[in-house]
Design an enzyme around this catalytic site. Structure first.
Site, PDB file in Angstrom:
ATOM      1  N   HIS A 286       0.831  -1.215   0.000  1.00  0.00           N
ATOM      2  CA  HIS A 286       0.000   0.000   0.000  1.00  0.00           C
ATOM      3  C   HIS A 286       0.863   1.261   0.000  1.00  0.00           C
ATOM      4  O   HIS A 286       1.831   1.374   0.748  1.00  0.00           O
ATOM      5  CB  HIS A 286      -1.033   0.003   1.127  1.00  0.00           C
ATOM      6  N   GLU A 332      -4.809   1.922   2.600  1.00  0.00           N
ATOM      7  CA  GLU A 332      -4.944   0.736   3.455  1.00  0.00           C
ATOM      8  C   GLU A 332      -5.124   1.149   4.911  1.00  0.00           C
ATOM      9  O   GLU A 332      -5.920   0.583   5.640  1.00  0.00           O
ATOM     10  CB  GLU A 332      -3.698  -0.162   3.322  1.00  0.00           C
ATOM     11  N   ASP A 360       3.405  -6.409   3.249  1.00  0.00           N
ATOM     12  CA  ASP A 360       2.982  -5.330   4.148  1.00  0.00           C
ATOM     13  C   ASP A 360       3.308  -5.708   5.591  1.00  0.00           C
ATOM     14  O   ASP A 360       2.477  -5.611   6.480  1.00  0.00           O
ATOM     15  CB  ASP A 360       1.476  -5.048   3.980  1.00  0.00           C
ATOM     16  N   HIS A 430       3.858   2.659  12.556  1.00  0.00           N
ATOM     17  CA  HIS A 430       2.961   3.815  12.784  1.00  0.00           C
ATOM     18  C   HIS A 430       3.561   4.873  13.708  1.00  0.00           C
ATOM     19  O   HIS A 430       2.822   5.650  14.322  1.00  0.00           O
ATOM     20  CB  HIS A 430       1.608   3.362  13.361  1.00  0.00           C
TER      21      HIS A 430
HETATM   22 ZN    ZN Z   1       0.764  -1.459   6.333  1.00  0.00          ZN
END
Ligand code: ZN
Length: 472
Positions: A286, A332, A360, A430
């Site tokens: 993504h 995503e 991913d 993240h």
């Molecule tokens: Zn991801």
């Protein structure tokens, strides 16, 4: 001497009888060796990632950076001499973080300690003055019922269940506590909470808050409460402080905002198959990312590895039997709109997809793949194991694949996910340290080569479902 001759004779016999299988394997070994050589000696994925990370940066859906990434990757795919490259329009949500968040723990009037937080993706803002309230610490959603409205109303709920450190697969540890982040606000609001703070999904003790998606379900806008993540160090500090002073106050201010949906794109490139042009195999990652870091591991790595698969095929002059597509999915992280759109159009156009592979899970050393398929296909995959052995690829297990390719699932398509070593992934996931310097060139390149090798094998031997449809 005599013994040696006899041995040679036996070896020859084995070659004659096992001739066919041997030949197939030898050719496959050579092709796979060729793929790895090209990736490690003349790879392109690292340079692409450098540009995506350092020249463009975090690519949150609906942002200028996301659009720059669409343009850049399309231009780079255009240079590869593929048969087709195009943009597939898709509407995506737009959420912005705004001015950086601010938070502190106040143990007495005038006595406060600043802590590191970040808004969760999709959260509402606090009031412009911020939100200050007492805190109730819980270990998960299931605790809310026990405490009830009586103890929760008017407070900030602090979800502090940590990732389980003794699980070898760190995705399992993530799965074991991510419900706090995703549904924490929606559930706490039902008991009258005014906000939530979630312990970051991180196995390491550090000062970085980790964002991620959350949902309010169908809760009316007026009932939505702000949600943030706190670093693991500060989560421990808050918990200890609550032990000493249960009526301490927590303050946080965040300035995020939701805008109407905006136009964006999946980026797609294709080498058209020379035997089955209307049967498709796809490889992808993504293109969007969170905004705190530059999204190098999640999922810049998966995008450039997927682009590399098609580039490697061109470079070694491999002409696939099936049409092979690279798909760089948009959105995503906070919507999955790109994955859904791709599957929707594939269905509309009745494109038969045989195999889909997603990367991913970070750009770390590849260990193998997980598969979402039936036993017949899995048996074929198992028969390829020895071909991967020289590259230390040994993990072939049934299990999940990838979020973006999930919508393609129809009972026939074989879905797969690249499985790199996961021990360090959640140190970066993240967070602001998901950056280019955290990606190792060789590890990244090994991932692309490993993916290309699997796509090559599926292309050459087909899937069990495709063989069925050829027979029929
Ligand atoms: Zn991801």
């Amino acid at each position: 001497m005599q013994k040696k001759l006899l041995l040679l004779g036996l070896l020859n016999l084995a070659f004659v009888f096992g001739g066919h299988a041997q030949k197939v394997n030898e050719q496959d070994s050579l092709t796979i060796r060729n793929i790895y050589d090209m990736a490690l000696l003349n790879g392109k994925s690292y340079d692409w990632l450098d540009h995506l990370s350092n020249k463009i940066g975090g690519r949150l859906s609906g942002s200028l950076e996301a659009e720059m990434a669409v343009q850049y990757t399309k231009e780079e795919l255009d240079k590869l001499g593929l048969d087709k490259v195009w943009l597939q329009p898709v509407m995506v949500p737009k959420w912005t973080r705004g001015f950086p968040e601010h938070a502190y723990i106040e143990t007495a009037p005038g006595l406060s300690k600043q802590v590191n937080i970040c808004a969760l993706g999709g959260s509402v803002a606090t009031s412009p003055l911020g939100l200050k309230a007492e805190v109730i610490e819980v270990q998960g959603l299931e605790d809310l019922k026990e405490y009830g409205r009586e103890q929760i109303e008017g407070k900030i709920v602090f979800y502090n269940r940590p990732m389980q450190a003794n699980l070898i697969n760190t995705f399992e540890a993530y799965g074991g506590c991510v419900d706090q982040r995703y549904a924490g606000a929606m559930e706490a609001a039902k008991y009258g909470a005014v906000g939530i703070v979630v312990r970051s999904m991180n196995l390491r003790q550090d000062d970085l808050p980790h964002t991620g998606s959350m949902s309010y379900g169908d809760m009316p806008a007026s009932k939505r409460i702000p949600a943030c993540a706190i670093s693991t160090n500060d989560a421990d500090y808050l918990s200890r402080s609550l032990g000493l002073k249960p009526d301490l106050q927590f303050y946080f201010k965040q300035n995020c905002k939701v805008y109407p949906d905006v136009q964006s794109y999946n980026v797609i490139g294709e080498i058209t198959g020379n035997v089955y042009p209307d049967k498709y195999m796809i490889v992808g990652g993504h293109l969007d990312s969170w905004d705190l870091g530059d999204g190098s591991h999640d999922d810049g790595a998966g995008c450039v590895q997927s682009m590399e698969v098609l580039r490697l095929f061109k470079k070694i002059n491999y002409k696939p039997r099936h049409s092979i597509r690279v798909v760089l999915f948009m959105n995503e992280e906070n919507g999955l709109r790109g994955g859904r759109k791709y599957a929707e159009e594939a269905k509309l156009k009745q494109e038969e997809h045989l195999f889909a592979l997603e990367s991913d899970a970070g750009g770390f050393t590849p260990r193998g793949f997980s598969f979402d398929t039936d036993t017949a296909n899995f048996a074929q995959i198992e028969s390829w194991r020895s071909l991967f052995k020289p590259y230390l690829i040994h993990y072939f297990e049934l299990g999940g694949s990838g979020a973006d390719i999930g919508p393609l699932k129809d009972g026939n398509v074989v879905l797969a996910g690249l499985r790199p070593d996961s021990q360090r992934y959640f140190d970066h996931h993240h967070a602001a340290n998901d950056t280019f310097d955290a990606v190792n060139r060789r590890e990244l390149e090994l991932g692309g080569a490993t993916m290309a090798s699997l796509v090559y094998l599926f292309d050459k031997y087909g899937t069990k479902s495709s063989m069925q449809s050829v027979k029929n």
